[in-house]
Every structure is written in structure tokens, then in C-alpha cells.
Design a protein around this motif. Sequence first.
Motif, PDB file in Angstrom:
ATOM      1  N   VAL A  58      30.458 -50.716  12.788  1.00 50.50           N
ATOM      2  CA  VAL A  58      29.022 -50.739  13.058  1.00 50.50           C
ATOM      3  C   VAL A  58      28.596 -49.468  13.797  1.00 50.50           C
ATOM      4  O   VAL A  58      27.623 -48.808  13.419  1.00 50.50           O
ATOM      5  N   PHE A  59      29.345 -49.097  14.832  1.00 46.41           N
ATOM      6  CA  PHE A  59      28.954 -47.918  15.590  1.00 46.41           C
ATOM      7  C   PHE A  59      29.197 -46.623  14.817  1.00 46.41           C
ATOM      8  O   PHE A  59      28.488 -45.629  15.026  1.00 46.41           O
ATOM      9  N   ASP A  60      30.138 -46.619  13.902  1.00 44.47           N
ATOM     10  CA  ASP A  60      30.316 -45.461  13.034  1.00 44.47           C
ATOM     11  C   ASP A  60      29.072 -45.253  12.168  1.00 44.47           C
ATOM     12  O   ASP A  60      28.587 -44.125  12.019  1.00 44.47           O
ATOM     13  N   VAL A  61      28.546 -46.335  11.627  1.00 46.89           N
ATOM     14  CA  VAL A  61      27.341 -46.243  10.794  1.00 46.89           C
ATOM     15  C   VAL A  61      26.157 -45.766  11.639  1.00 46.89           C
ATOM     16  O   VAL A  61      25.389 -44.891  11.216  1.00 46.89           O
ATOM     17  N   VAL A  62      26.000 -46.313  12.832  1.00 44.06           N
ATOM     18  CA  VAL A  62      24.892 -45.906  13.702  1.00 44.06           C
ATOM     19  C   VAL A  62      25.003 -44.418  14.047  1.00 44.06           C
ATOM     20  O   VAL A  62      24.014 -43.686  14.021  1.00 44.06           O
ATOM     21  N   LYS A  63      26.201 -43.963  14.330  1.00 42.95           N
ATOM     22  CA  LYS A  63      26.390 -42.549  14.651  1.00 42.95           C
ATOM     23  C   LYS A  63      26.005 -41.660  13.468  1.00 42.95           C
ATOM     24  O   LYS A  63      25.269 -40.681  13.625  1.00 42.95           O
ATOM     25  N   ARG A  64      26.474 -42.011  12.278  1.00 43.40           N
ATOM     26  CA  ARG A  64      26.162 -41.199  11.096  1.00 43.40           C
ATOM     27  C   ARG A  64      24.668 -41.232  10.780  1.00 43.40           C
ATOM     28  O   ARG A  64      24.077 -40.224  10.403  1.00 43.40           O
ATOM     29  N   ALA A  65      24.036 -42.386  10.945  1.00 42.52           N
ATOM     30  CA  ALA A  65      22.593 -42.502  10.703  1.00 42.52           C
ATOM     31  C   ALA A  65      21.813 -41.663  11.714  1.00 42.52           C
ATOM     32  O   ALA A  65      20.835 -40.988  11.356  1.00 42.52           O
ATOM     33  N   THR A  66      22.244 -41.682  12.952  1.00 40.61           N
ATOM     34  CA  THR A  66      21.583 -40.896  13.992  1.00 40.61           C
ATOM     35  C   THR A  66      21.722 -39.405  13.717  1.00 40.61           C
ATOM     36  O   THR A  66      20.766 -38.635  13.866  1.00 40.61           O
ATOM     37  N   GLU A  67      22.898 -38.986  13.298  1.00 38.13           N
ATOM     38  CA  GLU A  67      23.104 -37.576  12.962  1.00 38.13           C
ATOM     39  C   GLU A  67      22.225 -37.157  11.785  1.00 38.13           C
ATOM     40  O   GLU A  67      21.675 -36.049  11.772  1.00 38.13           O
ATOM     41  N   ALA A  68      22.046 -38.038  10.809  1.00 34.88           N
ATOM     42  CA  ALA A  68      21.189 -37.727   9.659  1.00 34.88           C
ATOM     43  C   ALA A  68      19.741 -37.547  10.102  1.00 34.88           C
ATOM     44  O   ALA A  68      19.048 -36.634   9.638  1.00 34.88           O
ATOM     45  N   VAL A  69      19.277 -38.385  10.998  1.00 36.67           N
ATOM     46  CA  VAL A  69      17.903 -38.290  11.494  1.00 36.67           C
ATOM     47  C   VAL A  69      17.720 -37.020  12.325  1.00 36.67           C
ATOM     48  O   VAL A  69      16.645 -36.413  12.327  1.00 36.67           O
ATOM     49  N   GLY A  70      18.763 -36.589  12.993  1.00 34.33           N
ATOM     50  CA  GLY A  70      18.683 -35.391  13.821  1.00 34.33           C
ATOM     51  C   GLY A  70      18.292 -34.140  13.070  1.00 34.33           C
ATOM     52  O   GLY A  70      17.785 -33.181  13.668  1.00 34.33           O
ATOM     53  N   ARG A  71      18.465 -34.141  11.782  1.00 31.68           N
ATOM     54  CA  ARG A  71      18.071 -32.978  10.976  1.00 31.68           C
ATOM     55  C   ARG A  71      16.550 -32.866  10.824  1.00 31.68           C
ATOM     56  O   ARG A  71      16.053 -31.865  10.337  1.00 31.68           O
ATOM     57  N   TYR A  72      15.804 -33.892  11.251  1.00 33.44           N
ATOM     58  CA  TYR A  72      14.358 -33.912  11.075  1.00 33.44           C
ATOM     59  C   TYR A  72      13.580 -33.588  12.348  1.00 33.44           C
ATOM     60  O   TYR A  72      12.352 -33.657  12.356  1.00 33.44           O
ATOM     61  N   GLY A  73      14.250 -33.268  13.425  1.00 36.15           N
ATOM     62  CA  GLY A  73      13.558 -32.936  14.664  1.00 36.15           C
ATOM     63  C   GLY A  73      14.515 -32.335  15.670  1.00 36.15           C
ATOM     64  O   GLY A  73      15.724 -32.276  15.444  1.00 36.15           O
ATOM     65  N   SER A  74      13.971 -31.917  16.783  1.00 31.46           N
ATOM     66  CA  SER A  74      14.807 -31.317  17.810  1.00 31.46           C
ATOM     67  C   SER A  74      15.403 -32.355  18.758  1.00 31.46           C
ATOM     68  O   SER A  74      16.278 -32.031  19.562  1.00 31.46           O
ATOM     69  N   ARG A  75      14.950 -33.615  18.651  1.00 37.17           N
ATOM     70  CA  ARG A  75      15.464 -34.712  19.470  1.00 37.17           C
ATOM     71  C   ARG A  75      15.534 -35.965  18.606  1.00 37.17           C
ATOM     72  O   ARG A  75      14.863 -36.069  17.587  1.00 37.17           O
ATOM     73  N   VAL A  76      16.304 -36.936  19.076  1.00 31.87           N
ATOM     74  CA  VAL A  76      16.406 -38.223  18.389  1.00 31.87           C
ATOM     75  C   VAL A  76      16.264 -39.337  19.415  1.00 31.87           C
ATOM     76  O   VAL A  76      16.877 -39.290  20.482  1.00 31.87           O
ATOM     77  N   SER A  77      15.470 -40.333  19.079  1.00 30.16           N
ATOM     78  CA  SER A  77      15.336 -41.539  19.886  1.00 30.16           C
ATOM     79  C   SER A  77      16.118 -42.651  19.196  1.00 30.16           C
ATOM     80  O   SER A  77      15.938 -42.889  18.000  1.00 30.16           O
ATOM     81  N   LEU A  78      16.990 -43.318  19.945  1.00 34.56           N
ATOM     82  CA  LEU A  78      17.814 -44.395  19.402  1.00 34.56           C
ATOM     83  C   LEU A  78      17.694 -45.617  20.295  1.00 34.56           C
ATOM     84  O   LEU A  78      17.931 -45.542  21.500  1.00 34.56           O
TER      85      LEU A  78
END
Length: 107
Positions: A58-78
Motif C-alpha cells: 500500500v505504501f509503495d503505491v502511495v509513494k509512486r503516486a505521490t512522485e507522479a503528482v510531483g511532476r505537476y508542481g513544485s510541492r505536493v500535498s498528501l
Amino acid sequence: MLLAFSVAPSGAPSEGSRSDDASVHDAVAAAVRIVRESGLPNRTDSMFTTIEGDWDEVFDVVKRATEAVGRYGSRVSLVIKADIRPGYEGEMTAKLDRLEGALSEGS
């Protein structure tokens, strides 16, 4: 474990992002795509994506999803909320079945 999460970019759009408006649908789509490709049971609604599996997967998926979103901005909210109940599987639907049963009994 059931884990509900919401991830979104913020800050200036990174180079190569497809949108100049305030919408985050492209970033969210990138995250949901990773969730769906994981093969874990999942459900997405307007606010959260819930996935079911063991801690590491589960946390592997969350990490990969968060990294993918990081390409769309300078910060990520999780935002994460987890229901950790060892020995139980299928709780994504079972919890709802129990709730619906309680509601119908109370009618």
C-alpha cells in the motif's frame, strides 16, 4: 489495511505540465493510474482514493503516486487515513455491507 489518500500538486506548474489553470485533474489522473495498475483493490471518489493491501504494498503505491503528482508542481500535498486491522481482507466492501445491514435493521 485500508488506506485512503488524497494527493495534489501545488506551487508553480512544472515544465511540461499540460494545464495552466487551477485544476489538478491531470495530476490526480497520473496518481490514480498508478493505483489502478497496482492490481490492489481500490476505489476513487471525488475526494480520496482508497486502496487495500498489506503495509508495504500500500505504501509503495502511495509513494509512486505521490512522485507522479510531483511532476505537476513544485510541492505536493498528501493526506492519508489508514484502518490497520491485521487478519482481515475484503474490508473495502465488507465495511459497507455491515453499514448497510445496520441501516436496514434500523428501519
